[in-house]
Design an enzyme around this catalytic site. Structure first.
Site, PDB file in Angstrom:
ATOM      1  N   VAL A 188       0.799  -1.226   0.000  1.00  0.00           N
ATOM      2  CA  VAL A 188       0.000   0.000   0.000  1.00  0.00           C
ATOM      3  C   VAL A 188       0.833   1.278   0.000  1.00  0.00           C
ATOM      4  CG1 VAL A 188      -2.019  -1.039   1.078  1.00  0.00           C
ATOM      5  CG2 VAL A 188      -0.214  -0.071   2.527  1.00  0.00           C
ATOM      6  N   TYR A 189       2.144   1.177   0.086  1.00  0.00           N
ATOM      7  CA  TYR A 189       2.954   2.383   0.092  1.00  0.00           C
ATOM      8  C   TYR A 189       2.822   3.106  -1.250  1.00  0.00           C
ATOM      9  CZ  TYR A 189       5.372   0.917   4.398  1.00  0.00           C
ATOM     10  OH  TYR A 189       5.690   0.547   5.687  1.00  0.00           O
ATOM     11  N   CYS A 190       2.321   4.325  -1.174  1.00  0.00           N
ATOM     12  CA  CYS A 190       2.127   5.146  -2.379  1.00  0.00           C
ATOM     13  C   CYS A 190       1.356   4.387  -3.449  1.00  0.00           C
ATOM     14  CB  CYS A 190       3.471   5.647  -2.904  1.00  0.00           C
ATOM     15  SG  CYS A 190       4.374   6.671  -1.723  1.00  0.00           S
ATOM     16  N   GLY A 220       1.196   1.331  -4.233  1.00  0.00           N
ATOM     17  CA  GLY A 220       1.955   0.330  -4.971  1.00  0.00           C
ATOM     18  C   GLY A 220       3.181   0.858  -5.681  1.00  0.00           C
ATOM     19  N   LYS A 237       4.783  -6.189   2.703  1.00  0.00           N
ATOM     20  CA  LYS A 237       3.683  -6.450   3.624  1.00  0.00           C
ATOM     21  C   LYS A 237       2.357  -6.555   2.886  1.00  0.00           C
ATOM     22  CE  LYS A 237       6.011  -3.195   6.722  1.00  0.00           C
ATOM     23  NZ  LYS A 237       6.627  -2.391   5.651  1.00  0.00           N
TER      24      LYS A 237
END
Length: 313
Positions: free
Chosen positions: A40-42, A44, A68
């Protein structure tokens, strides 16, 4: 594995692909190996950028890739959560974005109260059995959650052991010492400390305001930083600054060395706005805090313990 892990939470938004490449090159040159990201960081982009750099900046077999799953990526039954379907869908997505055939450390980003832990962990076992993940860890688990997961996995042969727990841990956030770190130590689980610099506050940059180029000035990260801007934090930051002056080093180095050497900590996970900032973290590798300074920092940042908790250290 390096004593410091490189976090990539801002890659794709606050950190461009070009700067990310510079950071990765500097990290590897300094002997770094552990790279931490999440699906989910940015949205993808963090995984996609890292995937483009693997093989170009550093050979795949010279790094440890950690990502994660669990956090919600989009709507729908497989868009997030810790169900078997959602987790295995998330894993395939991460493998695609990272352009690799396996994840070295696959972490459950959070506990999902809506899904039986037996189902969640069975999905983890399936991921390891398929070869798509090599080791499994968790993130942001409380002490009882970590103990429950670790015990379940050890209860029958063939289940994948929990090898790591990622938790916020710094001089400004020592809550993990109450239950999480004792549980990790008991079960032989390594702790990865996220936000080891108190979300940037321990560098001392916010003592006289908010620098315009800092995360605290960013609309989407300001609340993240503001969490640790209070009177207690100001006292701790001053102690860190004083220690740094006495040692002839930076507040960043002092704060990072403190958490790096705490019981149970395998590696702090550091993020950086630019390569110069990352260099400051990498330069702490050989810094050992004198016992008197460590004791003073322990004292100024101490948190209350009560029955039945016992402090570590």
């Amino acid at each position: 594995m390096s004593r410091i892990a490189l976090g990539t939470m801002t890659w794709g938004r606050d950190t461009s692909a070009e700067v990310a490449a510079e950071q990765l090159a500097a990290f590897v040159e300094a002997g770094g190996t552990l790279l931490d990201t999440a699906d989910v960081y940015c949205d993808g982009e963090s995984e996609r950028i890292l995937g483009e750099l693997i093989g170009k900046v550093v050979p795949r077999d010279e790094i440890v890739v950690a990502t994660k799953a669990v956090a919600r990526r989009h709507e729908g039954p497989f868009g997030g959560g810790a169900s078997r379907g959602a987790l295995l869908t998330a894993l395939d997505g991460s493998l695609s974005r990272l352009a690799v055939d396996h994840i070295d450390l696959w972490q459950l980003h959070a506990w999902d109260p809506a899904v039986p832990i037996e189902e969640t962990l069975a999905a983890v076992d399936a991921a390891l059995a398929s070869g798509k993940a090599r080791y499994v860890g968790v993130s942001n688990y409380s002490g009882w959650q970590l103990g429950t997961a670790a015990t379940w996995q050890r209860a029958a042969p063939g289940r994948a052991p929990i090898v790591a727990n990622q938790a916020e841990y710094s001089l400004l956030e020592r809550g993990a010492e109450r239950e999480v770190i004792p549980a990790a130590l008991h079960h032989g689980i390594g702790v990865l400390a996220w936000a080891p610099l108190g979300r940037g506050v321990l560098t001392g940059k916010y003592r006289n305001g908010t620098p315009p180029d800092s995360r605290g000035a960013s609309p989407h990260l300001a609340p993240y930083v503001e969490h640790h801007r209070n009177e207690r934090a100001a006292r701790i930051v001053q102690a860190v600054v004083t220690a740094a002056e006495g040692l002839g080093t930076s507040p960043l180095a002092v704060a990072l060395a403190w958490v790096r050497d705490r019981p149970g900590v395998v590696a702090p996970v550091v993020g950086a706005r630019d390569t110069a900032q990352l260099a400051g973290s990498l330069a702490t590798e050989n810094l050992e805090l004198p016992p008197a300074i460590r004791a003073a920092l322990d004292d100024v940042s101490a948190i209350p313990f009560g029955y039945p908790e016992q402090p570590i250290g």
